[in-house]
Design a protein around this motif. Sequence first.
Motif, PDB file in Angstrom:
ATOM      1  N   TYR A   1      45.689  28.786  45.858  1.00 10.35           N
ATOM      2  CA  TYR A   1      46.001  28.027  44.841  1.00 10.35           C
ATOM      3  C   TYR A   1      47.336  27.516  44.542  1.00 10.35           C
ATOM      4  O   TYR A   1      47.621  26.470  44.153  1.00 10.35           O
ATOM      5  N   GLU A   2      48.297  28.421  44.941  1.00 10.71           N
ATOM      6  CA  GLU A   2      49.872  28.124  44.861  1.00 10.71           C
ATOM      7  C   GLU A   2      50.047  26.857  45.643  1.00 10.71           C
ATOM      8  O   GLU A   2      50.691  25.827  45.622  1.00 10.71           O
TER       9      GLU A   2
ATOM     10  N   GLN B   1      49.321  38.681  41.437  1.00 14.56           N
ATOM     11  CA  GLN B   1      47.802  38.749  40.823  1.00 14.56           C
ATOM     12  C   GLN B   1      47.055  37.635  41.171  1.00 14.56           C
ATOM     13  O   GLN B   1      47.638  36.587  41.542  1.00 14.56           O
ATOM     14  N   CYS B   2      45.656  37.787  41.332  1.00 12.74           N
ATOM     15  CA  CYS B   2      44.941  36.606  41.631  1.00 12.74           C
ATOM     16  C   CYS B   2      44.911  35.680  40.371  1.00 12.74           C
ATOM     17  O   CYS B   2      45.348  36.045  39.367  1.00 12.74           O
ATOM     18  N   ASN B   3      44.165  34.419  40.637  1.00 11.79           N
ATOM     19  CA  ASN B   3      43.992  33.743  39.384  1.00 11.79           C
ATOM     20  C   ASN B   3      43.469  34.019  38.295  1.00 11.79           C
ATOM     21  O   ASN B   3      43.503  33.487  37.196  1.00 11.79           O
TER      22      ASN B   3
ATOM     23  N   THR C   1      46.657  41.738  43.000  1.00 12.84           N
ATOM     24  CA  THR C   1      46.230  41.499  44.789  1.00 12.84           C
ATOM     25  C   THR C   1      46.758  42.679  45.401  1.00 12.84           C
ATOM     26  O   THR C   1      46.048  42.790  46.489  1.00 12.84           O
TER      27      THR C   1
ATOM     28  N   SER D   1      39.205  30.746  49.755  1.00 14.53           N
ATOM     29  CA  SER D   1      39.682  32.091  50.163  1.00 14.53           C
ATOM     30  C   SER D   1      38.964  32.772  51.317  1.00 14.53           C
ATOM     31  O   SER D   1      37.804  32.592  51.018  1.00 14.53           O
TER      32      SER D   1
ATOM     33  N   SER E   1      42.592  26.150  40.448  1.00 11.69           N
ATOM     34  CA  SER E   1      42.315  27.415  40.511  1.00 11.69           C
ATOM     35  C   SER E   1      40.767  27.785  40.882  1.00 11.69           C
ATOM     36  O   SER E   1      40.586  28.431  41.756  1.00 11.69           O
TER      37      SER E   1
ATOM     38  N   VAL F   1      47.613  32.342  35.225  1.00 13.88           N
ATOM     39  CA  VAL F   1      47.409  33.657  35.529  1.00 13.88           C
ATOM     40  C   VAL F   1      46.467  34.553  35.058  1.00 13.88           C
ATOM     41  O   VAL F   1      46.082  35.816  35.497  1.00 13.88           O
TER      42      VAL F   1
ATOM     43  N   HIS G   1      55.136  38.840  43.378  1.00 15.43           N
ATOM     44  CA  HIS G   1      54.187  39.299  43.774  1.00 15.43           C
ATOM     45  C   HIS G   1      54.136  40.906  43.324  1.00 15.43           C
ATOM     46  O   HIS G   1      53.097  41.492  43.658  1.00 15.43           O
TER      47      HIS G   1
ATOM     48  N   SER H   1      52.203  36.145  43.280  1.00 12.14           N
ATOM     49  CA  SER H   1      51.327  36.394  44.303  1.00 12.14           C
ATOM     50  C   SER H   1      51.096  37.963  43.904  1.00 12.14           C
ATOM     51  O   SER H   1      50.115  38.570  44.467  1.00 12.14           O
TER      52      SER H   1
ATOM     53  N   ARG I   1      45.183  33.518  45.600  1.00 15.86           N
ATOM     54  CA  ARG I   1      46.237  33.057  45.059  1.00 15.86           C
ATOM     55  C   ARG I   1      47.145  32.292  45.572  1.00 15.86           C
ATOM     56  O   ARG I   1      47.804  31.455  45.457  1.00 15.86           O
TER      57      ARG I   1
END
Length: 636
Positions: A481-482, A613-615, A620, A586, A579, A293, A349, A611, A478
Amino acid sequence: MALDDRKISDSPRVAIRQLDESAINRIAAGEVVERPASAVKELVENAIDAGATRIEVDYAEGGKSLIRVTDDGHGIPPGELPLAMSRHATSKIDGTDLLDIQSFGFRGEALPSLGAVGRLKITSRSGGEAGVLSVAGGALSPVKPAALSKGTIVELCDLFYATPARLKFLRSDRAETQAITDVVKRLAMAEPAIGFTLRDVGGGAPRVTFRADPETGDLFDALSRRLAQILGAEFADNALAIDATREGLRLTGFAALPTYSRGAAVAQYFFVNGRPVREKLLIGALRAAYADVLSRDRHAAAALFVTCDPRRVDVNVHPAKSEVRFREPGLARGLVVSALRHALAEAGHRAATTVTQGLLGAAQPQAAPSARYQAPQPARSLLHRVTEAQAPTGFDGAQAPTGFTDAQAPTGFNGAQAPTGFAEVPPPAARIDAPPETTDADAAHPLGAARGQIHENYIVAQTAEGLVIVDQHAAHERLVYERLKAAYASHGVAAQALLIPEIVTFSSADADLLLAHADELSKLGLTLEPFGPGTIAVRETPALLGAIEAAPLLRDILDELHDLGSSQTLASRIDAVLSRVACHGSVRSGRRMSGEEMNALLREMETTPLSGQCNHGRPTYVSLSLTDIEKLFGRR
Ligand code: ADP
Ligand code: MG
């Protein structure tokens, strides 16, 4: 200088001789007492060991001319003062078991060492009697009666006056003061129940430079308040409570959300059985826990405490005891990594309050964070989790106006903390500009109902509590990525064949590097084939990403491959690669989304781990409660 040029014969030969006692003392002191801060550390640790509840540290000229530590602990009877000043005399262990150490001190070396490198005076009261003893250059004066109501005062003047060589190595007063402050703050974090005062008494009126009152009550609350005092209210607001145990090793403390990260590892504090340590193993574990993260140039902020049976960790490996050795290093590392990852996933999140608080701070400079922090603290249940069904209002990413909702209570926005009046306000029924797909059910969700998209990148949603602004690109990245991670873990990432293979050209070394990993990359849904020198044909891309350009993706993957040491496999860095891959799939800013799509994104964010925060550790979304909005408009 070449070896031959040295005029070895010019220097007379020095005879081998026995060092005198004062030299022995100074050498030993050299290990423990390197600078004023190490003297402060030894003296404050002695005060803590003596059961003090208040400790005052005075210093002058960076501690070089004066260090004075005053405590209200159990003291030393006058008759024992000379013993306290002799080497290897200690009240803390009987010498039979060096593995079972419960106190800070145990070597009986600090006081004599300090007495050898400075002018030391110790005044102490115990058993109804108070005495004073002075030491200079290791020589003790007779004990004299003294007037003191409680505890111990140790005064150390002119540190290193007898050893000019050491004196020369001291840094500026400012730097030494900084080191003293750091030592005191670390010990203050370790001991929230003890009050600390740090005072600069060099010239002019004494100046308190740090103060922390004794904290009482629940351990986590006390620690959280103490950390807020030392690291700032923002840390506390953005920190997750950690409490995990594995095979008798316990990890507690607070770790900040990724969105509250730092540019350097300046806010990482570790304690093992209450002892502040700088421990490579723990630093590495912290980094690993956040690897998913945080980008590599960002550093997590955390204060973490490992506690265990003292026999499971060796503290006798470093003269200043600032390093320890775990007997089961794998267990310690695993505990830290899994506990933090778990907490971060649970925080889900939620983004840092930093963003919102910064906004509010900018709008209202008078609302200082400390003022916020000092508002009466509602009872918080740090480790208590409320499910969403129980507490639909619990998704309080940013409203924390009283300081402490978001960070500590994962979903714990209970009635008592709710800004007055709003808990009962139902989501408005009339939604003039609402997208038609939005339903009341959406509004009740933590991230609310999408009300519109602005500047083709920001989704504005109304929640029961206020509003949320989502960065759709960061959020989507994000989620992708997940999804990629989940797909990779279960059955491999599905590939989608390109109608016409994309031909990408690299340097031949780079093309070879990519092709060398072709097998592993195919598991990521990326099928590469050689296509002439330095040229690669991309036949398939990960289906999850939709239609993407292969060239930038391959370049990013190359960056990751270059970072791999030759010993590392791609699999060991798979999260980092995924990532990178996710960035390419995206929803870029600039894409219009329908109301349905926006709500779907919000719902998915709510159920996706991490979720908030972005990678790269950016938030976010940010949320503003009605209370926050009212503050912005000066209504509060
Ligand atoms: P250690 O802490 O390793 O025992 P020190 O040289 O630091 O060795 O201290 C020697 C002894 O003096 C301690 O064991 C303790 O009994 C006593 N002592 C030192 N400082 C204090 C203090 N502030 N209050 C009470 N006793 C103290
Ligand atoms: Mg000691």
